[in-house]
Motif scaffolding. Sequence first.
Motif, PDB file in Angstrom:
ATOM      1  N   ILE A 198       0.897  -0.978   0.102  1.00  0.00           N
ATOM      2  CA  ILE A 198       0.058  -0.019   0.065  1.00  0.00           C
ATOM      3  C   ILE A 198       0.993   1.172  -0.030  1.00  0.00           C
ATOM      4  CG2 ILE A 198      -1.631   1.294   1.210  1.00  0.00           C
ATOM      5  CD1 ILE A 198      -2.542  -1.472   2.366  1.00  0.00           C
ATOM      6  N   GLY A 199       0.741   2.025  -1.146  1.00  0.00           N
ATOM      7  CA  GLY A 199       1.468   3.093  -1.020  1.00  0.00           C
ATOM      8  C   GLY A 199       0.817   4.547  -0.307  1.00  0.00           C
ATOM      9  N   ILE A 200       1.734   5.101   0.548  1.00  0.00           N
ATOM     10  CA  ILE A 200       0.892   6.140   1.537  1.00  0.00           C
ATOM     11  C   ILE A 200       1.929   7.337   1.332  1.00  0.00           C
ATOM     12  CG2 ILE A 200       0.879   6.989   4.008  1.00  0.00           C
ATOM     13  CD1 ILE A 200       0.255   3.609   4.341  1.00  0.00           C
ATOM     14  N   ALA A 201       1.075   8.479   0.900  1.00  0.00           N
ATOM     15  CA  ALA A 201       1.832   9.914   0.699  1.00  0.00           C
ATOM     16  C   ALA A 201       2.164  10.445   1.950  1.00  0.00           C
ATOM     17  CB  ALA A 201       1.018  10.688  -0.382  1.00  0.00           C
ATOM     18  N   VAL A 202       3.440  10.843   2.203  1.00  0.00           N
ATOM     19  CA  VAL A 202       3.621  11.586   3.534  1.00  0.00           C
ATOM     20  C   VAL A 202       4.540  12.800   3.064  1.00  0.00           C
ATOM     21  CG1 VAL A 202       4.111   9.242   4.552  1.00  0.00           C
ATOM     22  CG2 VAL A 202       6.179  10.486   3.687  1.00  0.00           C
ATOM     23  N   LYS A 203       4.411  13.798   4.319  1.00  0.00           N
ATOM     24  CA  LYS A 203       4.947  14.855   4.093  1.00  0.00           C
ATOM     25  C   LYS A 203       6.320  15.154   4.415  1.00  0.00           C
ATOM     26  CE  LYS A 203       1.465  18.646   4.026  1.00  0.00           C
ATOM     27  NZ  LYS A 203       0.678  19.612   4.601  1.00  0.00           N
ATOM     28  N   ASP A 204       6.758  14.256   5.604  1.00  0.00           N
ATOM     29  CA  ASP A 204       7.887  14.423   6.468  1.00  0.00           C
ATOM     30  C   ASP A 204       8.094  12.689   7.004  1.00  0.00           C
ATOM     31  OD1 ASP A 204       9.548  14.593   8.493  1.00  0.00           O
ATOM     32  OD2 ASP A 204       8.982  16.709   8.898  1.00  0.00           O
TER      33      ASP A 204
ATOM     34  N   ILE B 127       4.245  -1.781   3.419  1.00  0.00           N
ATOM     35  CA  ILE B 127       3.676  -0.338   3.771  1.00  0.00           C
ATOM     36  C   ILE B 127       4.722   0.584   2.985  1.00  0.00           C
ATOM     37  CG2 ILE B 127       3.162   1.668   5.228  1.00  0.00           C
ATOM     38  CD1 ILE B 127       1.118  -0.575   5.266  1.00  0.00           C
ATOM     39  N   GLU B 128       4.487   0.949   1.817  1.00  0.00           N
ATOM     40  CA  GLU B 128       5.407   1.984   1.195  1.00  0.00           C
ATOM     41  C   GLU B 128       4.914   3.376   1.446  1.00  0.00           C
ATOM     42  OE1 GLU B 128       6.801   0.060  -2.987  1.00  0.00           O
ATOM     43  OE2 GLU B 128       6.420   1.953  -2.966  1.00  0.00           O
ATOM     44  N   LEU B 129       5.968   3.969   2.365  1.00  0.00           N
ATOM     45  CA  LEU B 129       5.859   5.417   2.518  1.00  0.00           C
ATOM     46  C   LEU B 129       6.644   6.379   1.264  1.00  0.00           C
ATOM     47  CD1 LEU B 129       6.639   5.758   6.493  1.00  0.00           C
ATOM     48  CD2 LEU B 129       4.441   5.122   5.156  1.00  0.00           C
ATOM     49  N   LEU B 130       5.672   7.081   0.749  1.00  0.00           N
ATOM     50  CA  LEU B 130       6.154   7.994  -0.544  1.00  0.00           C
ATOM     51  C   LEU B 130       6.333   9.452  -0.083  1.00  0.00           C
ATOM     52  CD1 LEU B 130       3.342   6.150  -2.694  1.00  0.00           C
ATOM     53  CD2 LEU B 130       5.794   5.643  -2.715  1.00  0.00           C
ATOM     54  N   LEU B 131       7.713   9.871  -0.237  1.00  0.00           N
ATOM     55  CA  LEU B 131       7.862  11.132  -0.073  1.00  0.00           C
ATOM     56  C   LEU B 131       8.538  11.845  -1.563  1.00  0.00           C
ATOM     57  CD1 LEU B 131       8.759  13.384   2.045  1.00  0.00           C
ATOM     58  CD2 LEU B 131      11.032  12.560   1.982  1.00  0.00           C
ATOM     59  N   SER B 132       7.619  12.792  -1.936  1.00  0.00           N
ATOM     60  CA  SER B 132       7.809  13.568  -2.972  1.00  0.00           C
ATOM     61  C   SER B 132       9.356  14.470  -3.218  1.00  0.00           C
ATOM     62  CB  SER B 132       6.679  14.815  -3.139  1.00  0.00           C
ATOM     63  OG  SER B 132       6.893  15.346  -4.318  1.00  0.00           O
ATOM     64  N   LYS B 133       9.999  14.186  -4.159  1.00  0.00           N
ATOM     65  CA  LYS B 133      11.370  14.830  -4.377  1.00  0.00           C
ATOM     66  C   LYS B 133      10.892  16.191  -5.059  1.00  0.00           C
ATOM     67  CE  LYS B 133      14.988  12.474  -5.819  1.00  0.00           C
ATOM     68  NZ  LYS B 133      15.676  11.740  -6.899  1.00  0.00           N
ATOM     69  N   TYR B 134      10.016  16.181  -5.703  1.00  0.00           N
ATOM     70  CA  TYR B 134       9.762  17.637  -6.484  1.00  0.00           C
ATOM     71  C   TYR B 134       8.110  17.922  -6.177  1.00  0.00           C
ATOM     72  CZ  TYR B 134      13.729  14.958  -8.816  1.00  0.00           C
ATOM     73  OH  TYR B 134      14.776  14.350  -9.102  1.00  0.00           O
ATOM     74  N   PRO B 135       8.071  19.275  -5.929  1.00  0.00           N
ATOM     75  CA  PRO B 135       6.659  19.918  -6.101  1.00  0.00           C
ATOM     76  C   PRO B 135       5.576  19.228  -6.881  1.00  0.00           C
ATOM     77  CG  PRO B 135       8.289  21.621  -5.605  1.00  0.00           C
ATOM     78  CD  PRO B 135       9.056  20.467  -6.206  1.00  0.00           C
ATOM     79  N   ASP B 136       6.203  19.088  -8.441  1.00  0.00           N
ATOM     80  CA  ASP B 136       5.201  18.729  -9.455  1.00  0.00           C
ATOM     81  C   ASP B 136       5.316  17.193  -9.740  1.00  0.00           C
ATOM     82  OD1 ASP B 136       7.793  18.445 -10.416  1.00  0.00           O
ATOM     83  OD2 ASP B 136       7.296  19.528 -12.274  1.00  0.00           O
ATOM     84  N   SER B 137       5.894  16.184  -8.829  1.00  0.00           N
ATOM     85  CA  SER B 137       5.766  14.934  -8.861  1.00  0.00           C
ATOM     86  C   SER B 137       4.450  14.437  -8.441  1.00  0.00           C
ATOM     87  CB  SER B 137       6.712  14.245  -8.039  1.00  0.00           C
ATOM     88  OG  SER B 137       6.204  14.075  -6.562  1.00  0.00           O
ATOM     89  N   PRO B 138       4.077  13.280  -9.146  1.00  0.00           N
ATOM     90  CA  PRO B 138       2.470  12.676  -8.875  1.00  0.00           C
ATOM     91  C   PRO B 138       2.408  12.772  -7.303  1.00  0.00           C
ATOM     92  CG  PRO B 138       3.652  11.386 -10.239  1.00  0.00           C
ATOM     93  CD  PRO B 138       4.766  12.238  -9.902  1.00  0.00           C
ATOM     94  N   ILE B 139       3.018  12.413  -6.384  1.00  0.00           N
ATOM     95  CA  ILE B 139       3.158  12.503  -5.069  1.00  0.00           C
ATOM     96  C   ILE B 139       2.898  13.813  -4.440  1.00  0.00           C
ATOM     97  CG2 ILE B 139       3.952  11.996  -2.769  1.00  0.00           C
ATOM     98  CD1 ILE B 139       2.765   9.506  -4.254  1.00  0.00           C
ATOM     99  N   GLY B 140       4.093  14.798  -4.952  1.00  0.00           N
ATOM    100  CA  GLY B 140       3.646  16.076  -4.657  1.00  0.00           C
ATOM    101  C   GLY B 140       2.445  16.983  -5.105  1.00  0.00           C
TER     102      GLY B 140
ATOM    103  N   GLY C  62      -1.772  10.666   3.053  1.00  0.00           N
ATOM    104  CA  GLY C  62      -2.783   9.542   3.176  1.00  0.00           C
ATOM    105  C   GLY C  62      -2.523   8.411   2.345  1.00  0.00           C
ATOM    106  N   ILE C  63      -3.289   7.472   2.357  1.00  0.00           N
ATOM    107  CA  ILE C  63      -3.149   6.332   1.341  1.00  0.00           C
ATOM    108  C   ILE C  63      -3.359   6.829  -0.352  1.00  0.00           C
ATOM    109  CG2 ILE C  63      -4.196   4.286   0.440  1.00  0.00           C
ATOM    110  CD1 ILE C  63      -5.335   3.601   3.187  1.00  0.00           C
ATOM    111  N   HIS C  64      -2.173   6.682  -0.981  1.00  0.00           N
ATOM    112  CA  HIS C  64      -2.241   7.058  -2.231  1.00  0.00           C
ATOM    113  C   HIS C  64      -2.604   5.969  -3.393  1.00  0.00           C
ATOM    114  CE1 HIS C  64       0.081   7.757  -6.099  1.00  0.00           C
ATOM    115  NE2 HIS C  64      -0.323   9.090  -5.917  1.00  0.00           N
ATOM    116  N   HIS C  65      -2.030   4.707  -3.144  1.00  0.00           N
ATOM    117  CA  HIS C  65      -2.486   3.741  -3.939  1.00  0.00           C
ATOM    118  C   HIS C  65      -2.405   2.284  -3.512  1.00  0.00           C
ATOM    119  CE1 HIS C  65       1.890   3.643  -4.701  1.00  0.00           C
ATOM    120  NE2 HIS C  65       1.918   2.326  -4.795  1.00  0.00           N
ATOM    121  N   VAL C  66      -2.984   1.159  -4.017  1.00  0.00           N
ATOM    122  CA  VAL C  66      -2.952  -0.135  -3.705  1.00  0.00           C
ATOM    123  C   VAL C  66      -1.915  -0.686  -4.835  1.00  0.00           C
ATOM    124  CG1 VAL C  66      -5.071  -0.871  -4.373  1.00  0.00           C
ATOM    125  CG2 VAL C  66      -3.896  -2.262  -3.094  1.00  0.00           C
ATOM    126  N   CYS C  67      -1.025  -1.640  -4.563  1.00  0.00           N
ATOM    127  CA  CYS C  67      -0.103  -2.266  -5.528  1.00  0.00           C
ATOM    128  C   CYS C  67      -0.508  -3.916  -5.395  1.00  0.00           C
ATOM    129  CB  CYS C  67       1.270  -2.186  -5.375  1.00  0.00           C
ATOM    130  SG  CYS C  67       2.196  -2.949  -6.505  1.00  0.00           S
TER     131      CYS C  67
END
Lengths: 136, 136
Positions: free
Chosen positions: A9-15, A54-67, A76-81
């Motif tokens: 499960i991919g989870i978008a995180v800020k920090d 559990i995959e925590l996903l931290l954006s590298k760039y503001p315009d990335s899909p996670i950003g 929060g939860i971004h996707h299921v794989c």
Amino acid sequence: MKIIGIEHIGIAVKDLSKDAPFWSKVLGIDRSKTEDVDGQGVITDIYNTGRGKIELLLSKYPDSPIGKFIEKKGPGIHHVCLQVESIDDSIKALKENKIEIIGDTPTIGAEGFKVIFIHPRSAGGVLVELAERNDS
Amino acid sequence: MKIIGIEHIGIAVKDLSKDAPFWSKVLGIDRSKTEDVDGQGVITDIYNTGRGKIELLLSKYPDSPIGKFIEKKGPGIHHVCLQVESIDDSIKALKENKIEIIGDTPTIGAEGFKVIFIHPRSAGGVLVELAERNDS
């Protein structure tokens, strides 16, 4: 197509320093690895429950899909794989069923998996990733 | 606390007849069961990948948690459920770590599991359910 199981499960995180301790320390799930997946503009911090990650996903760039996701919806939860036996057979079946995929061919995701994303429009609002383990 | 694995992913749906075929027919995941969980105001339609389940959640009442979620955010991933060895030990550990749980004691969820929900405020925006298999 042959689904093998929930891969992660991919989870978008800020920090990561603030969000990772819930999974690692409170829940006590072992960290598997941290990986820079530049093609998707993310750092993935992976925790393996033993049955699905559990995959925590931290954006590298503001315009990335996670950003962009965090900008719009917050962390929060971004996707299921789902792990599949064959990504090529899966893409063929998706196209036959007129399911909208993002991009036409698989890309290489975290841990070297060959992956493709299904558009939430075709999956009841869920961003679904299909992944084939790439041992070659 | 001891996490055993990802038990399921809960997905809020508006219409089972329209949304279930993506999981059952396109992805070809076997339906495990359909259950009326009136305590949570939902019909759960469960698909078992063999390694983690997909639980489609249909609201029975507009003011159920799933009804409110769809009203606010639309259909999509609602929560992730992790199977734990002991729900009582888990709740104790959560309280020691000042993690906010919803309700004070476990309730009985789908398939008879003893469950408790962790508030997204304490889990980086993710609604996390913990569930202990209840074989007694």
